[in-house]
Scaffold this active site. Sequence first.
Site, PDB file in Angstrom:
ATOM      1  N   CYS A 120       0.820  -1.226   0.000  1.00 19.45           N
ATOM      2  CA  CYS A 120       0.000   0.000   0.000  1.00 19.45           C
ATOM      3  C   CYS A 120       0.849   1.269   0.000  1.00 19.45           C
ATOM      4  CB  CYS A 120      -0.935  -0.003   1.198  1.00 19.45           C
ATOM      5  SG  CYS A 120      -2.065  -1.395   1.184  1.00 19.45           S
ATOM      6  N   HIS A 263      -3.118   7.405   2.558  1.00 17.62           N
ATOM      7  CA  HIS A 263      -3.527   6.090   2.068  1.00 17.62           C
ATOM      8  C   HIS A 263      -4.891   5.761   2.669  1.00 17.62           C
ATOM      9  CE1 HIS A 263      -3.825   1.954   1.178  1.00 17.62           C
ATOM     10  NE2 HIS A 263      -3.521   1.532   2.395  1.00 17.62           N
ATOM     11  N   ASN A 293     -10.095   0.017   0.460  1.00 20.82           N
ATOM     12  CA  ASN A 293      -8.638   0.105   0.374  1.00 20.82           C
ATOM     13  C   ASN A 293      -8.190  -0.469  -0.974  1.00 20.82           C
ATOM     14  OD1 ASN A 293      -5.877  -0.195   0.626  1.00 20.82           O
ATOM     15  ND2 ASN A 293      -5.931  -1.110   2.657  1.00 20.82           N
TER      16      ASN A 293
HETATM   17  O1  UT7 Z   1      -3.508  -1.058   3.714  1.00 20.98           O
HETATM   18  C1  UT7 Z   1      -2.554  -1.774   4.448  1.00 20.98           C
HETATM   19  C2  UT7 Z   1      -2.641  -1.413   5.841  1.00 20.98           C
HETATM   20  N1  UT7 Z   1      -3.840  -1.983   6.421  1.00 20.98           N
HETATM   21  C3  UT7 Z   1      -4.424  -1.345   7.401  1.00 20.98           C
HETATM   22  O2  UT7 Z   1      -4.024  -0.249   7.719  1.00 20.98           O
HETATM   23  C4  UT7 Z   1      -5.548  -2.025   8.151  1.00 20.98           C
HETATM   24  C5  UT7 Z   1      -5.322  -1.792   9.618  1.00 20.98           C
HETATM   25  N2  UT7 Z   1      -6.306  -2.428  10.494  1.00 20.98           N
HETATM   26  C6  UT7 Z   1      -7.608  -2.072  10.533  1.00 20.98           C
HETATM   27  O3  UT7 Z   1      -8.078  -1.270   9.755  1.00 20.98           O
HETATM   28  C7  UT7 Z   1      -8.459  -2.668  11.624  1.00 20.98           C
HETATM   29  O4  UT7 Z   1      -7.627  -3.325  12.568  1.00 20.98           O
HETATM   30  C8  UT7 Z   1      -9.543  -3.654  11.114  1.00 20.98           C
HETATM   31  C9  UT7 Z   1     -10.613  -2.915  10.344  1.00 20.98           C
HETATM   32  C10 UT7 Z   1      -8.903  -4.724  10.232  1.00 20.98           C
HETATM   33  C11 UT7 Z   1     -10.228  -4.326  12.311  1.00 20.98           C
HETATM   34  O5  UT7 Z   1     -10.757  -3.318  13.175  1.00 20.98           O
HETATM   35  P1  UT7 Z   1     -10.468  -3.345  14.739  1.00 20.98           P
HETATM   36  O6  UT7 Z   1     -11.168  -2.218  15.342  1.00 20.98           O
HETATM   37  O7  UT7 Z   1      -8.971  -3.417  14.910  1.00 20.98           O
HETATM   38  O8  UT7 Z   1     -11.150  -4.687  15.162  1.00 20.98           O
HETATM   39  P2  UT7 Z   1     -10.575  -5.869  16.059  1.00 20.98           P
HETATM   40  O9  UT7 Z   1      -9.761  -6.792  15.227  1.00 20.98           O
HETATM   41  O10 UT7 Z   1      -9.954  -5.296  17.299  1.00 20.98           O
HETATM   42  O11 UT7 Z   1     -11.934  -6.595  16.469  1.00 20.98           O
HETATM   43  C12 UT7 Z   1     -12.942  -5.955  17.281  1.00 20.98           C
HETATM   44  C13 UT7 Z   1     -14.178  -6.821  17.342  1.00 20.98           C
HETATM   45  C14 UT7 Z   1     -13.867  -8.273  17.686  1.00 20.98           C
HETATM   46  O12 UT7 Z   1     -14.943  -8.757  18.473  1.00 20.98           O
HETATM   47  P3  UT7 Z   1     -14.821  -8.831  20.094  1.00 20.98           P
HETATM   48  O13 UT7 Z   1     -13.622  -9.697  20.340  1.00 20.98           O
HETATM   49  O14 UT7 Z   1     -14.606  -7.419  20.535  1.00 20.98           O
HETATM   50  O15 UT7 Z   1     -16.121  -9.416  20.495  1.00 20.98           O
HETATM   51  C15 UT7 Z   1     -13.863  -8.963  16.356  1.00 20.98           C
HETATM   52  O16 UT7 Z   1     -14.207 -10.332  16.460  1.00 20.98           O
HETATM   53  O17 UT7 Z   1     -14.808  -6.850  16.056  1.00 20.98           O
HETATM   54  C16 UT7 Z   1     -14.933  -8.194  15.599  1.00 20.98           C
HETATM   55  N3  UT7 Z   1     -14.717  -8.210  14.154  1.00 20.98           N
HETATM   56  C17 UT7 Z   1     -15.697  -8.138  13.236  1.00 20.98           C
HETATM   57  N4  UT7 Z   1     -17.023  -8.083  13.354  1.00 20.98           N
HETATM   58  C18 UT7 Z   1     -17.740  -8.006  12.216  1.00 20.98           C
HETATM   59  C19 UT7 Z   1     -13.525  -8.229  13.500  1.00 20.98           C
HETATM   60  N5  UT7 Z   1     -13.714  -8.192  12.174  1.00 20.98           N
HETATM   61  C20 UT7 Z   1     -15.048  -8.134  11.980  1.00 20.98           C
HETATM   62  C21 UT7 Z   1     -15.870  -8.066  10.828  1.00 20.98           C
HETATM   63  N6  UT7 Z   1     -17.196  -8.007  11.004  1.00 20.98           N
HETATM   64  N7  UT7 Z   1     -15.354  -8.048   9.569  1.00 20.98           N
END
Ligand code: UT7
Length: 356
Positions: A120, A263, A293
């Site tokens: 990216c 980005h 993205n």
């Molecule tokens: O372009 C290259 C660089 N990439 C990036 O910059 C991406 C960087 N990361 C992110 O944008 C975020 O970390 C994500 C969007 C991928 C995930 O968001 P987050 O706020 O970090 O979520 P998390 O992994 O901490 O998960 C929070 C909650 C979890 O549930 P509990 O444990 O709190 O009950 C996950 O199981 O959200 C849940 N969850 C989802 N729920 C519905 C994780 N993914 C999903 C989903 N749909 N797709």
Amino acid sequence: MPTPAAVLCGLGTSLPARSVSNSRLIAENDLDSDERWILERTGIAARRLADSRTSTGDLAEAAGRAALDSAAELAGAPVRPDIVLLATTTPDHRCPATAPEVAHRLGLSGVPALDLSAACAGFVYATACAQALVTAGLYVRPLVIGSETYSTTLIDPHDRDTAILFGDGAGAVVVRAGTSEEPGALLAQDLGSDGGHAGLIQVPAGGSRRPRGAAGTGPHDDYFRMNGRAVYAHAVRRMTDSARDVLSGTGWSPDDVESFISHQANQRIIDAVGDRLGIPSSRRHGNLRDLGNTAAASIPLALADTAARRRVAPGARTLITGFGGGLAWGAHTLRFPEARPRSYAPHTHHDTDEAP
Ligand code: UT7
């Protein structure tokens, strides 16, 4: 006092026609997710997805042609690049590079053409290289393209961790020699990498480290994997630090920044970087909501969208930041370009050349 500089003088884009909303993606891919979760946690409402016949090179050719026409309109004469740099992590073939074929299809056979892989951060890396080539006097008119088809190549459509994030598309810029006071002038650049965290974003198999089919690899290892939380923290820290470096190298404070284009990975990341730098949300521009993205294509797509909507005046003090797998990151300061962006539909190309 104007000094010699590389100047962005043409903007082009190409997007697949099919726009897929969060609810449709969830239904079609049978994802254990929720459309509100996706919008609130990422800022993404929809993405464009390529069909299986549209390649990264098809999108790159259309975006490149659009950028060349945009540059020709501004210059009042046809524009012929003398080098083509294609930033992509999803080339048409594992061998050879995609850029020479894109150059050929643009009528540029004979010019040097190369792919650049920095995930990216690919567009900021490729633009930085073009800037260096122009200011060194080695080339006078690079064409820089960022083009990706993550959805058809790297993403497991049933993996909610990644399938919700990525879209396909291409953006391109034409660069020429000019001076630092002109609209489009690239000023300072900052690039960095940290391979100590290479495992945070990775396609585990299919390369020489773990060849496809090697002992211990499964079909799932061919797909893109990311530790989202860890990447999020690195993205905020690295883009903030890189932006500070490039601003101080230019002699600007965050208050001076009239337009900020990051980005487009996650709106919360963009806002965290903007907040840390002290750049108000009214000066942050992008199209993450509609496109998701698009990896190496995201910055030129956001730049062209901002220009098309006339949200920023030509010459405005602009900050660009990029971050991705590698880890790799970078930033530029520039004056907002004056070229009117063009957008063309991809033209699907079939392999008809000599078979090996
Ligand atoms: O372009 C290259 C660089 N990439 C990036 O910059 C991406 C960087 N990361 C992110 O944008 C975020 O970390 C994500 C969007 C991928 C995930 O968001 P987050 O706020 O970090 O979520 P998390 O992994 O901490 O998960 C929070 C909650 C979890 O549930 P509990 O444990 O709190 O009950 C996950 O199981 O959200 C849940 N969850 C989802 N729920 C519905 C994780 N993914 C999903 C989903 N749909 N797709």
